[in-house]
Design a protein around this motif. Structure first.
Motif, PDB file in Angstrom:
ATOM      1  N   UNK A  68     -15.757  -6.604  14.421  1.00 38.21           N
ATOM      2  CA  UNK A  68     -16.521  -7.562  13.617  1.00 38.21           C
ATOM      3  C   UNK A  68     -17.532  -6.892  12.698  1.00 38.21           C
ATOM      4  N   UNK A  69     -17.450  -5.557  12.539  1.00 34.93           N
ATOM      5  CA  UNK A  69     -18.498  -4.832  11.812  1.00 34.93           C
ATOM      6  C   UNK A  69     -17.899  -3.987  10.704  1.00 34.93           C
ATOM      7  N   UNK A  70     -18.288  -4.272   9.479  1.00 37.59           N
ATOM      8  CA  UNK A  70     -17.873  -3.478   8.317  1.00 37.59           C
ATOM      9  C   UNK A  70     -18.897  -2.380   8.061  1.00 37.59           C
ATOM     10  N   UNK A  71     -18.462  -1.309   7.437  1.00 37.59           N
ATOM     11  CA  UNK A  71     -19.425  -0.294   7.025  1.00 37.59           C
ATOM     12  C   UNK A  71     -20.236  -0.853   5.851  1.00 37.59           C
ATOM     13  N   UNK A  72     -21.466  -0.381   5.643  1.00 36.52           N
ATOM     14  CA  UNK A  72     -22.271  -0.896   4.523  1.00 36.52           C
ATOM     15  C   UNK A  72     -21.575  -0.653   3.180  1.00 36.52           C
ATOM     16  N   UNK A  73     -21.692  -1.614   2.291  1.00 39.06           N
ATOM     17  CA  UNK A  73     -21.099  -1.466   0.962  1.00 39.06           C
ATOM     18  C   UNK A  73     -22.116  -1.866  -0.100  1.00 39.06           C
ATOM     19  N   UNK A  74     -21.756  -1.685  -1.357  1.00 36.79           N
ATOM     20  CA  UNK A  74     -22.710  -1.668  -2.470  1.00 36.79           C
ATOM     21  C   UNK A  74     -23.523  -2.944  -2.659  1.00 36.79           C
ATOM     22  N   UNK A  75     -23.013  -4.096  -2.231  1.00 39.02           N
ATOM     23  CA  UNK A  75     -23.764  -5.340  -2.447  1.00 39.02           C
ATOM     24  C   UNK A  75     -24.696  -5.679  -1.281  1.00 39.02           C
ATOM     25  N   UNK A  76     -24.738  -4.819  -0.253  1.00 41.39           N
ATOM     26  CA  UNK A  76     -25.606  -5.064   0.910  1.00 41.39           C
ATOM     27  C   UNK A  76     -26.939  -4.348   0.717  1.00 41.39           C
ATOM     28  N   UNK A  77     -28.064  -5.019   0.972  1.00 41.89           N
ATOM     29  CA  UNK A  77     -29.378  -4.388   0.786  1.00 41.89           C
ATOM     30  C   UNK A  77     -29.595  -3.151   1.646  1.00 41.89           C
ATOM     31  N   UNK A  78     -28.863  -3.027   2.746  1.00 41.83           N
ATOM     32  CA  UNK A  78     -29.047  -1.871   3.624  1.00 41.83           C
ATOM     33  C   UNK A  78     -28.303  -0.633   3.135  1.00 41.83           C
ATOM     34  N   UNK A  79     -27.427  -0.783   2.167  1.00 41.77           N
ATOM     35  CA  UNK A  79     -26.571   0.327   1.744  1.00 41.77           C
ATOM     36  C   UNK A  79     -27.368   1.422   1.040  1.00 41.77           C
ATOM     37  N   UNK A  80     -27.047   2.671   1.356  1.00 38.07           N
ATOM     38  CA  UNK A  80     -27.683   3.819   0.716  1.00 38.07           C
ATOM     39  C   UNK A  80     -26.600   4.785   0.239  1.00 38.07           C
ATOM     40  N   UNK A 102     -13.773  -0.562  15.012  1.00 35.27           N
ATOM     41  CA  UNK A 102     -12.808  -0.664  13.914  1.00 35.27           C
ATOM     42  C   UNK A 102     -13.600  -0.799  12.620  1.00 35.27           C
ATOM     43  N   UNK A 103     -13.852   0.327  11.978  1.00 34.31           N
ATOM     44  CA  UNK A 103     -14.704   0.315  10.784  1.00 34.31           C
ATOM     45  C   UNK A 103     -13.936  -0.049   9.532  1.00 34.31           C
ATOM     46  N   UNK A 104     -12.640  -0.198   9.642  1.00 35.41           N
ATOM     47  CA  UNK A 104     -11.776  -0.730   8.584  1.00 35.41           C
ATOM     48  C   UNK A 104     -11.585   0.257   7.439  1.00 35.41           C
ATOM     49  N   UNK A 105     -12.658   0.617   6.766  1.00 35.31           N
ATOM     50  CA  UNK A 105     -12.492   1.480   5.596  1.00 35.31           C
ATOM     51  C   UNK A 105     -12.063   2.879   6.021  1.00 35.31           C
ATOM     52  N   UNK A 106     -11.158   3.457   5.266  1.00 35.07           N
ATOM     53  CA  UNK A 106     -10.697   4.812   5.523  1.00 35.07           C
ATOM     54  C   UNK A 106      -9.676   5.202   4.473  1.00 35.07           C
ATOM     55  N   UNK A 141     -21.654 -12.496  14.754  1.00 37.70           N
ATOM     56  CA  UNK A 141     -20.595 -13.316  14.182  1.00 37.70           C
ATOM     57  C   UNK A 141     -19.430 -12.450  13.726  1.00 37.70           C
ATOM     58  N   UNK A 142     -18.262 -13.084  13.645  1.00 37.10           N
ATOM     59  CA  UNK A 142     -17.090 -12.410  13.117  1.00 37.10           C
ATOM     60  C   UNK A 142     -17.290 -12.086  11.637  1.00 37.10           C
ATOM     61  N   UNK A 143     -16.442 -11.209  11.117  1.00 38.95           N
ATOM     62  CA  UNK A 143     -16.472 -10.913   9.693  1.00 38.95           C
ATOM     63  C   UNK A 143     -16.149 -12.157   8.870  1.00 38.95           C
ATOM     64  N   UNK A 144     -16.687 -12.171   7.667  1.00 38.11           N
ATOM     65  CA  UNK A 144     -16.368 -13.223   6.679  1.00 38.11           C
ATOM     66  C   UNK A 144     -16.757 -14.621   7.170  1.00 38.11           C
ATOM     67  N   UNK A 145     -17.898 -14.721   7.836  1.00 36.70           N
ATOM     68  CA  UNK A 145     -18.390 -16.026   8.303  1.00 36.70           C
ATOM     69  C   UNK A 145     -19.783 -16.316   7.768  1.00 36.70           C
ATOM     70  N   UNK A 146     -20.144 -15.705   6.643  1.00 36.56           N
ATOM     71  CA  UNK A 146     -21.495 -15.865   6.111  1.00 36.56           C
ATOM     72  C   UNK A 146     -21.799 -17.327   5.791  1.00 36.56           C
ATOM     73  N   UNK A 147     -20.824 -18.045   5.271  1.00 30.77           N
ATOM     74  CA  UNK A 147     -21.042 -19.460   4.942  1.00 30.77           C
ATOM     75  C   UNK A 147     -21.363 -20.264   6.199  1.00 30.77           C
ATOM     76  N   UNK A 148     -20.652 -19.987   7.289  1.00 32.14           N
ATOM     77  CA  UNK A 148     -20.900 -20.691   8.549  1.00 32.14           C
ATOM     78  C   UNK A 148     -22.278 -20.349   9.102  1.00 32.14           C
TER      79      UNK A 148
END
Length: 315
Positions: free
Chosen positions: A206-218, A133-137, A299-306
């Motif tokens: 639990x996985x988003x596609x890379x986006x602009x604020x991620x260092x891996x994004x190209x 489920x890549x969410x963006x579309x 980890x699940x999405x949106x759990x960076x603080x945890x």
């Protein structure tokens, strides 16, 4: 003007240093036995030059059967029969490179998947079909938004293959913890929160596609996330194994393999995408983090603080 938080790698070839471009291999000389490199070339020609029976895990992200442009190179949609012939062509070149216990993962969208399935079944054992489920579309007024992709899990041998289930568990936060006789049941109570490490399934939400604020994004139009590739690499290979990607794009599979202490080899026809991939590979020695993979679990999405809380506690 680009935001300071925008970490997208999308420099031009003119902006790439000569030293960076020199690290990219051109398939002019003997390349048998080559490892830990990006090769700039046509996969259908380069694969013929590689050593046989060396690949433990192949990650195949071919052009989907859609009209798409990749760095000025156009892929035109084919008929079902033509795309199946195209698929069989790269399979014929891939199979001699595989070890007897190798695994192969093939990415596709839902429509392409219908064409792929019978060809894959003729050549490999289909162990599973993963839904990501890549969410963006893009939304649609006349159809359901396409927010899913298929990942086919294949093996050369139906019974002999690597699958490390304990390395790909998913950590979920426990909202309503259940106790038996006052003791936590099937979850852990820690100073950083209540968690349950669950067995992995074939539905990945639990996985988003890379986006602009991620260092891996190209700037690659169909880049796969390192977190997604890490799940596959950890499950279906071991440290020191050889990972192969004949449609390497901007190098995500190679970067992830390097971060997880695997050998790798990728082929990509765009020199620009190779340059982005090589730039990312050069950063691995200073940064081996994979966003969403912390403390040996996913980890699940949106759990960076945890996740940060857990790592601060450990450190």
């Amino acid at each position: 003007m680009r935001s300071k938080r925008n970490k997208t790698i999308d420099f031009s070839l003119e902006e790439a240093s000569p030293e960076l471009l020199e690290q990219i291999l051109q398939p002019i000389k003997n390349i048998r036995g080559t490892r830990d490199k990006i090769i700039n070339g046509d996969s259908f020609k380069v694969m013929k030059k590689l050593s046989p029976h060396q690949v433990s895990l192949a990650l195949i992200d071919p052009p989907y059967n859609l009209n798409k442009q990749y760095d000025g190179l156009n892929f035109k949609k084919m008929t079902t029969e033509e795309y199946q012939e195209y698929t069989q062509k790269w399979i014929n070149l891939l199979k001699p490179l595989l070890k007897d216990n190798a695994s192969v993962y093939v990415f596709s969208d839902w429509a392409t998947s219908i064409s792929l399935a019978p060809v894959l079944a003729q050549n490999f054992t289909i162990q599973n079909r993963i839904t990501w489920q890549r969410e963006k579309g893009r939304g649609s007024q006349k159809n359901w938004k396409n927010g899913m992709e298929d990942i086919w899990f294949l093996t050369v041998d139906p019974n002999k293959y690597t699958f490390n289930v304990d390395r790909v568990k998913q950590r979920r936060q426990v909202v309503a913890p259940y106790k038996k006789d006052g003791v936590a049941k099937d979850w852990q109570a820690t100073s950083t929160g209540n968690f349950r490490d669950t067995m992995p399934s074939n539905f990945w939400d639990d996985i988003s596609i890379p986006y602009w604020s991620m260092p891996e994004n190209t700037g690659h139009p169909t880049q796969k996330p390192e977190k997604l590739l890490a799940k596959i690499i950890l499950a279906s290979s071991n440290p020191g194994d050889f990972i192969f990607d004949p449609f390497a794009g901007s190098g995500s599979s190679l970067v992830t393999a390097a971060k997880l202490n695997r050998h790798y080899l990728g082929i990509e026809q765009s020199l620009l995408y190779c340059a982005w991939g090589q730039y990312r590979l050069n950063q691995v020695k200073n940064d081996q983090t994979i966003q969403g993979y912390t403390d040996g679990v996913f980890w699940e999405r949106n759990t960076l603080a945890a996740q940060r809380k857990v790592m601060r506690h450990k450190n």
